[in-house]
Design a protein around this motif. Structure first.
Motif, PDB file in Angstrom:
ATOM      1  N   SER A 206       1.047  -0.954   0.028  1.00  0.00           N
ATOM      2  CA  SER A 206       0.117   0.139   0.055  1.00  0.00           C
ATOM      3  C   SER A 206       0.757   1.274  -0.065  1.00  0.00           C
ATOM      4  O   SER A 206       0.588   2.224  -0.670  1.00  0.00           O
ATOM      5  CB  SER A 206      -0.900  -0.090   1.220  1.00  0.00           C
TER       6      SER A 206
ATOM      7  N   LYS B 212       2.149   1.957  -3.398  1.00  0.00           N
ATOM      8  CA  LYS B 212       1.059   2.704  -4.183  1.00  0.00           C
ATOM      9  C   LYS B 212       1.271   4.242  -4.035  1.00  0.00           C
ATOM     10  O   LYS B 212       1.073   4.902  -4.842  1.00  0.00           O
ATOM     11  CB  LYS B 212      -0.335   2.316  -4.025  1.00  0.00           C
ATOM     12  N   ILE B 213       1.171   4.616  -2.822  1.00  0.00           N
ATOM     13  CA  ILE B 213       1.211   5.941  -2.035  1.00  0.00           C
ATOM     14  C   ILE B 213       2.481   6.642  -2.934  1.00  0.00           C
ATOM     15  O   ILE B 213       2.382   7.790  -3.534  1.00  0.00           O
ATOM     16  CB  ILE B 213       1.195   6.243  -0.836  1.00  0.00           C
TER      17      ILE B 213
ATOM     18  N   LEU C  38       1.691   9.477   6.497  1.00  0.00           N
ATOM     19  CA  LEU C  38       0.766   8.132   6.675  1.00  0.00           C
ATOM     20  C   LEU C  38       0.529   7.900   8.023  1.00  0.00           C
ATOM     21  O   LEU C  38       1.678   7.722   8.893  1.00  0.00           O
ATOM     22  CB  LEU C  38       1.359   7.170   5.840  1.00  0.00           C
TER      23      LEU C  38
ATOM     24  N   PHE D 193      -8.420   5.840   5.040  1.00  0.00           N
ATOM     25  CA  PHE D 193      -8.476   4.772   4.189  1.00  0.00           C
ATOM     26  C   PHE D 193      -8.259   3.433   5.160  1.00  0.00           C
ATOM     27  O   PHE D 193      -7.944   3.595   6.429  1.00  0.00           O
ATOM     28  CB  PHE D 193      -7.406   4.385   3.284  1.00  0.00           C
TER      29      PHE D 193
ATOM     30  N   GLN E 282      -5.948  -0.332   5.661  1.00  0.00           N
ATOM     31  CA  GLN E 282      -4.518  -0.561   5.192  1.00  0.00           C
ATOM     32  C   GLN E 282      -4.185  -1.115   3.886  1.00  0.00           C
ATOM     33  O   GLN E 282      -3.205  -1.290   3.332  1.00  0.00           O
ATOM     34  CB  GLN E 282      -3.993  -1.494   6.320  1.00  0.00           C
TER      35      GLN E 282
ATOM     36  N   LEU F  31      -5.823   0.666   1.392  1.00  0.00           N
ATOM     37  CA  LEU F  31      -6.192   1.868   0.663  1.00  0.00           C
ATOM     38  C   LEU F  31      -7.435   1.825   0.141  1.00  0.00           C
ATOM     39  O   LEU F  31      -7.965   2.524  -0.849  1.00  0.00           O
ATOM     40  CB  LEU F  31      -5.112   2.367  -0.381  1.00  0.00           C
TER      41      LEU F  31
ATOM     42  N   TRP G  46      -6.139   4.158   8.355  1.00  0.00           N
ATOM     43  CA  TRP G  46      -4.708   4.812   7.513  1.00  0.00           C
ATOM     44  C   TRP G  46      -5.365   6.306   7.258  1.00  0.00           C
ATOM     45  O   TRP G  46      -6.127   6.480   6.380  1.00  0.00           O
ATOM     46  CB  TRP G  46      -4.413   4.180   6.495  1.00  0.00           C
TER      47      TRP G  46
ATOM     48  N   VAL H 116      -4.228   9.611   5.361  1.00  0.00           N
ATOM     49  CA  VAL H 116      -3.043   9.950   4.690  1.00  0.00           C
ATOM     50  C   VAL H 116      -3.354  11.667   4.542  1.00  0.00           C
ATOM     51  O   VAL H 116      -4.466  12.223   4.193  1.00  0.00           O
ATOM     52  CB  VAL H 116      -3.352   9.734   2.917  1.00  0.00           C
TER      53      VAL H 116
END
Ligand SMILES: C[S@@+](CC[C@H](N)C(=O)[O-])C[C@H]1O[C@@H](n2cnc3c(N)ncnc32)[C@H](O)[C@@H]1O
Length: 249
Positions: A36, A39-40, A146, A228, A230, A232, A244, A246
């Motif tokens: 994940s 991806k960020i 995060l 989100f 974990q 996302l 999560w 962000v």
């Protein structure tokens, strides 16, 4: 000055010599989290300069470095022993420090990670806020924090006050959870095979839900906060494992 529960001053403190046994996570969970985070990172223009705040032994940071996913990575933690382990797993920049007082100039990082419930440790909410303010200060404009928290809504709904953990030496730790105001306090009692008992410092976490954690991030100066799980996916207070946040500068 009184000692705080998260300091590794006492070998039986939660983040001292038994840390790896007490807080061992399955590898699948770490890999899921790293996927994940990847991806960020992919949504960023360049490989980020990362601060793994309270990064411990480099559970997450070492995989980001080994995978070549980051431009640079610093692991900052209060525990010198865990930082030495982090260095052995490929994190060259492991710095001893307190997450409330970061010795970096403004604008030093693109991504700050605060993983595995490394938030809500302090005696006052103002000190918790200092962590977020410092994260915001050291981030570049457009940078990301995060914040990985447990889903406390779910924990409180399915409250199980007692659990125990068998250690390698056949002693066990019995944990008893109680809610005291906005704190979740877990007392820890070690029971040895000869039935002798020893009280260990408790774990004390301030409970943050989506709203209160998000509000704290906004108070710290972040301009946007998105929740989100974990993976996302959309955060669901009744079912998500983790919260999560962000947060964007
Ligand atoms: C639950 S562990 C999480 C470690 C790591 N983030 C991970 O995902 O595996 C919490 C970490 O916070 C560190 N810590 C506790 N208080 C701290 C403080 N005031 N400043 C910096 N690190 C702290 C502990 O030493 C420990 O490594």
């Amino acid at each position: 000055m009184s000692r705080e529960w998260f300091e590794p001053y006492n070998p039986t403190s939660p983040f001292a010599s038994l840390y790896e046994e007490e807080f061992k996570l399955p590898l699948e969970r770490t890999l899921e989290e790293v996927a994940s985070i990847e991806k960020i990172i992919q949504s960023m223009d360049n490989k980020p300069r990362v601060l793994d705040l309270a990064g411990g032994f480099g559970r997450i940071g070492s995989l980001l470095v080994q995978g070549g996913l980051v431009g640079s990575l610093i692991d900052l933690d209060l525990n010198r022993r865990l930082l030495k382990v982090a260095q052995k797993s490929g994190i060259n920049n492991a710095i001893e420090g307190d997450m409330r007082y970061l010795g970096f100039t403004a604008d030093t990082f693109d991504l700050v990670l605060l993983m595995f419930t490394s938030f809500g440790y302090f005696v006052t909410p103002e000190d918790d806020l200092k962590v977020l303010q410092e994260a915001k200060r050291v981030l570049h404009l457009g940078g990301t924090l995060l914040l990985d928290l447990p889903n406390y809504d779910r924990i409180l709904q399915n409250f199980s006050p007692e659990r125990d953990l068998l250690l390698l030496d056949n002693s066990k730790i019995v944990y008893r959870k109680e809610l005291v105001g906005d704190l979740l306090i877990e007392t820890r009692t070690r029971i040895f095979s000869d039935m002798n008992q020893a009280q260990m410092p408790p774990i004390r976490l301030r409970i943050y839900n989506q709203k209160s954690a998000g509000d704290a991030c906004l108070r710290a100066g972040f301009s946007a906060v998105h929740a989100f799980d974990q993976n996302l996916q959309t955060y669901e207070p009744t079912s998500s494992n983790r919260l999560w946040l962000v947060c964007t500068v």
